[in-house]
Design an enzyme around this catalytic site. Structure first.
Site, PDB file in Angstrom:
ATOM      1  N   TYR A   1      -2.981  12.912  -1.911  1.00 32.97           N
ATOM      2  CA  TYR A   1      -2.083  13.139  -0.893  1.00 32.97           C
ATOM      3  C   TYR A   1      -0.652  12.315  -0.963  1.00 32.97           C
ATOM      4  CZ  TYR A   1      -1.311   7.886  -0.531  1.00 32.97           C
ATOM      5  OH  TYR A   1      -0.480   6.430  -1.122  1.00 32.97           O
TER       6      TYR A   1
ATOM      7  N   HIS B   1     -22.604  13.707  -6.855  1.00 30.20           N
ATOM      8  CA  HIS B   1     -21.112  13.614  -7.488  1.00 30.20           C
ATOM      9  C   HIS B   1     -20.199  14.744  -8.211  1.00 30.20           C
ATOM     10  CE1 HIS B   1     -22.506   9.683  -7.142  1.00 30.20           C
ATOM     11  NE2 HIS B   1     -21.942   9.714  -6.528  1.00 30.20           N
TER      12      HIS B   1
ATOM     13  N   LYS C   1      -1.822  10.776  -7.132  1.00 30.46           N
ATOM     14  CA  LYS C   1      -1.849   9.695  -5.911  1.00 30.46           C
ATOM     15  C   LYS C   1      -3.074  10.331  -5.721  1.00 30.46           C
ATOM     16  CE  LYS C   1       2.063   9.334  -2.412  1.00 30.46           C
ATOM     17  NZ  LYS C   1       1.425   7.727  -1.974  1.00 30.46           N
TER      18      LYS C   1
ATOM     19  N   GLU D   1       3.681  -1.815 -10.319  1.00 31.32           N
ATOM     20  CA  GLU D   1       3.940  -1.740  -9.261  1.00 31.32           C
ATOM     21  C   GLU D   1       3.895  -2.608  -8.013  1.00 31.32           C
ATOM     22  OE1 GLU D   1       3.357   2.667  -7.780  1.00 31.32           O
ATOM     23  OE2 GLU D   1       1.618   2.093  -9.112  1.00 31.32           O
TER      24      GLU D   1
ATOM     25  N   LEU E   1       2.777   5.134  -9.857  1.00 34.43           N
ATOM     26  CA  LEU E   1       2.662   5.933  -9.583  1.00 34.43           C
ATOM     27  C   LEU E   1       4.238   6.609  -9.239  1.00 34.43           C
ATOM     28  CD1 LEU E   1       1.551   8.479  -7.878  1.00 34.43           C
ATOM     29  CD2 LEU E   1       2.618   7.356  -5.931  1.00 34.43           C
TER      30      LEU E   1
END
Ligand code: PDD
Length: 297
Positions: free
Chosen positions: A33, A102, A146, A179, A204
């Site tokens: 996303y 899977h 992400k 982070e 990220l």
């Protein structure tokens, strides 16, 4: 006109927007996303966000659902339909719909959805700053992607909320801050050096982080790209966090201890103002997306 969402080629009323129950995003969190800020009806750093989307998809071997240019056109059309002036655009791409198994399905088409959220600037007020807690980093080894698989981030942020705080700084096994749950972490040392962790698979590559680096360079600030511990952050002169939803936001408390004098730092507020002037309003962010940075020797 009621708020609309984009779902696999169609603009539909937001409250009827739905995907199939066998979407691999729903079943396996098999997708990625982007959250792109919108300021005065314009996407902020759109090109960098779309480059990162392409990077994340590439790492997972999910094809781009359409070109970056086409994604930007759909985003702009959704913003127009929703009369979006200030807020965010959310974009999600999953591997598509297929019977649960899977293995990658052979013929699934990537699924693309977009939503917008109007949000006045007051949601981003820097006047009070944010309180953070530290938590062990429990995430996987590819935090550069992400991914929509955000359970550790959700748990970290909820732990912060449960303690009346705003964000959780995740800490690796060596005691270094990686982070936040949904933000990048920064400190300012007593000699006014700005410090943030280098990019690798542990965090990220935030678009706000990349563009703020550009601002720092242009304005002649000293930057050290290296990890820092929670103890160093607590004793720092200032601390702050960055993200598309917060821009540059002062951190005033870590684990119940004030950072500096416990008020938003002056250098942080100056950086926030410079970031908003140059990047948010004038569109002068980083040139291109970077997923890696040399680790300190
Ligand atoms: N989060 N680190 C993590 C883990 C994030 O989820 C985010 C963004 C950032 C900051 O990246 P950027 O500057 O590109 O927004 C760093 C978004 C806003 C979210 O999940 O809502």
């Amino acid at each position: 006109m009621p708020r609309q969402a984009y779902v696999n080629g169609r603009y539909v009323p937001h409250n009827h927007a739905a995907v199939h129950i066998e979407d691999r995003g729903y079943q396996f969190a098999d997708g990625v996303y982007e959250v792109i800020p919108v300021h005065d009806g314009r996407l902020v750093d759109a090109e960098l966000h779309l480059q990162r989307l392409e990077y994340s998809l590439g790492e997972l071997r999910i094809p781009m659902p359409m070109s970056r240019r086409a994604l930007q056109l759909v985003a702009t059309e959704l913003m127009r339909r929703n009369d979006l002036t200030n807020g965010f655009l959310y974009m999600q791409v999953t591997r598509g719909v297929a019977p649960r198994n899977h293995f990658f399905p052979k013929d699934a088409k990537p699924a693309l959805t977009m939503t917008t959220r109007q949000m006045a600037d007051k949601g981003r007020s820097p006047d009070w700053g944010m309180k953070v807690i530290s938590v062990p980093d429990q995430r996987w080894a590819r935090c550069d992607i992400k991914s929509i698989a955000l359970l550790p981030n959700v748990l970290a942020k909820q732990a912060a909320a449960d303690q009346g705080c705003d964000e959780a700084w995740q800490v690796d096994r060596d005691g270094y801050v990686t982070e936040g749950g949904a933000t990048n972490a920064w400190i300012v040392t007593r000699d006014d050096t700005v410090v943030t962790r280098h990019l690798d698979e542990g965090i990220l590559s935030g678009i706000t982080r990349l563009s703020l680096r550009e601002v720092l360079a242009r304005e002649g600030y000293t930057l050290e790209v290296r990890p820092f511990t929670v103890a160093e952050a607590r004793n720092a002169r200032e601390a702050f966090l960055t993200s598309s939803t917060n821009y540059v936001m002062p951190v005033t408390e870590i684990d119940g201890n004030p950072v500096g004098n416990g008020h938003p730092g002056l250098l942080t507020l100056a950086l926030r103002a410079a970031y908003i002037d140059r990047v948010v309003a004038a569109g002068a962010g980083a040139d291109s997306f970077a997923a890696r940075e040399a680790a300190p020797a």
